[in-house]
Design an enzyme around this catalytic site. Structure first.
Site, PDB file in Angstrom:
ATOM      1  N   ASP A 263       0.943  -1.248   0.289  1.00 55.81           N
ATOM      2  CA  ASP A 263       0.234  -0.259   0.227  1.00 55.81           C
ATOM      3  C   ASP A 263       0.729   1.330  -0.285  1.00 55.81           C
ATOM      4  OD1 ASP A 263       0.864  -0.467   2.501  1.00 55.81           O
ATOM      5  OD2 ASP A 263      -0.270   0.608   3.758  1.00 55.81           O
TER       6      ASP A 263
ATOM      7  N   GLU B  22      -0.853  -1.256   5.739  1.00 56.63           N
ATOM      8  CA  GLU B  22       0.950  -0.210   6.777  1.00 56.63           C
ATOM      9  C   GLU B  22       0.686   0.616   6.801  1.00 56.63           C
ATOM     10  OE1 GLU B  22       5.211   0.800   7.548  1.00 56.63           O
ATOM     11  OE2 GLU B  22       3.505   1.233   5.993  1.00 56.63           O
TER      12      GLU B  22
END
Length: 403
Positions: A83, A148
């Protein structure tokens, strides 16, 4: 006994795959993949893993993509969160952050350094292992992990606690400028709430202004930030106020509540309990009857799974003589004929869960540079992709030979 490591052949293969890694990285960058919206990039990664010959590829219930190379009894993992943060003010970019840009040396775009470049190198390290028959008494797990940027380490809490996967150690491919990183400060997200009583702004003495009550607290927080813990390797703990909130009936009224968010970085020896207690002990906090708490995270992943946790991310480090450091140093010296720099991250990584919570050793080696993370005109270096692909292909055998 581990196989002899063909360092020269590994490096030659990594150089041969530079164009493939560049193409794959640009494909990932072209897919917007902010936290909780990673579905398309996860499937693109799965496609590439299958294309280059991974033995097994799966997507877990949280949405992490897990690719396996080999069938040995000993498990080592390499991790990249896939991400990214958003793009911020588009006016600060010299090129489209998703279309990206490319020169002979550079690849630009959101996620190039932080940290889809690590994924590109890992996937092609898997291909190098297959090409050269480097499988041995190990299984390599390559993870593309989600969320994350929202909640570092949550993905690995799920992988370890719910999927029951526990590698002997994990290589984090967060950006290290192709240096070996062996630790980071932890962090936590703290909130302070102050209550007041509203009244008409023409007669403020009738009320109790929550913003005024917060003022002395802010001053004492600033003073506290100058006397936090220190570690010779990781540096000092830090504290900054990152957000402020209030409620008031109108602009012509006394504020009846005020709250602030605190980004607290924890160095070695500092604890989450101690960080909360030192704020609760501040005279202005006690005088205002302020409530000091820790944030929680419960945002659904792209699959809809909710795995709640408190916003505490433990400090971790491995010592210089740890087997993980030796394995990476030996691999680097074998490939490049010189010793690597051994250092630490300034920012946070999934290591907060892998080692900080669960005690599984983590070591870092990744393409790109920390200052590129979250910045406009983010970029990485093609040479870094090559260096890291070679390292990731060599590390498992270097680990077996180090023991």
């Amino acid at each position: 006994m581990a196989k002899n490591i063909p360092f020269k052949l590994i490096l030659e293969k990594a150089k041969d795959y530079q164009a493939d890694m560049t193409r794959f990285l640009r494909d990932m960058v072209a897919i917007p993949s902010e936290s909780c919206d990673e579905k398309r990039v996860v499937h693109r990664i799965k496609e590439e893993m299958e294309k280059v010959g991974f033995d097994k590829v799966e997507i877990d219930p949280m949405g992490n993509v897990l690719g396996y190379i080999g069938h040995g009894p000993r498990l080592v993992a390499m991790d990249a969160h896939i991400d990214t943060v958003g793009i911020g003010n588009i006016k600060n970019w010299d090129f489209d952050p998703y279309e990206g840009m490319e020169t002979d040396e550079l690849i630009g775009g959101r996620g190039t350094s932080d940290q889809e470049g690590g994924m590109a190198s890992m996937v092609y390290a898997g291909k190098i292992i297959k090409d050269l028959g480097l499988e041995d008494e190990y299984t390599l797990l390559v993870t593309g992990t989600v969320q994350e940027e929202d909640c570092d380490g949550l993905c690995w809490q799920y992988i370890i606690e719910q999927s029951g996967i526990r590698p002997e150690f994990v290589v984090s491919t967060e950006p290290t400028d192709c240096q070996v990183y062996r630790g980071q400060r932890g962090r936590m997200e703290i909130r302070i709430d102050v209550q007041g009583v509203s009244c008409h702004g023409s007669a403020p003495e009738r009320g109790d202004n929550a913003i005024f009550k917060m003022g002395p607290i802010l001053g004492e927080l600033q003073e506290l930030s100058q006397r936090l813990g220190y570690d010779e390797f990781l540096g000092k703990g830090t504290l900054t106020v990152s957000e402020i909130f209030f409620t008031s009936p109108s602009r012509c009224a006394v504020a009846d509540s005020c709250a602030v968010s605190i980004d607290r970085r924890l160095t070695w020896g500092e604890t989450w309990e101690g960080a909360l207690d030192e704020i609760r002990a501040l005279p202005a906090v006690q005088k205002a009857n302020a409530v000091v708490s820790m944030y929680n995270y419960d945002r659904p992943s792209w699959t809809g799974l909710v795995y709640p946790t408190e916003c505490y991310f433990p400090t971790w480090k491995v010592e210089e003589d740890h087997f993980t450091v030796k394995a990476l140093v030996n691999a680097y010296e074998g490939l490049f004929g010189k010793a690597p720099v051994v250092d630490k991250w300034t920012f946070s990584t999934n290591g907060v869960s892998i080692m900080g919570r669960h005690g599984i050793p983590v070591i870092g080696f990744g393409p790109g540079k920390e200052p590129e993370a979250h910045a406009p005109n983010e970029k990485t270096w093609k040479s870094h992709l090559v260096t890291c692909a070679a390292m990731y292909a060599a590390i498992p055998l270097s680990w077996l030979a180090t023991e």
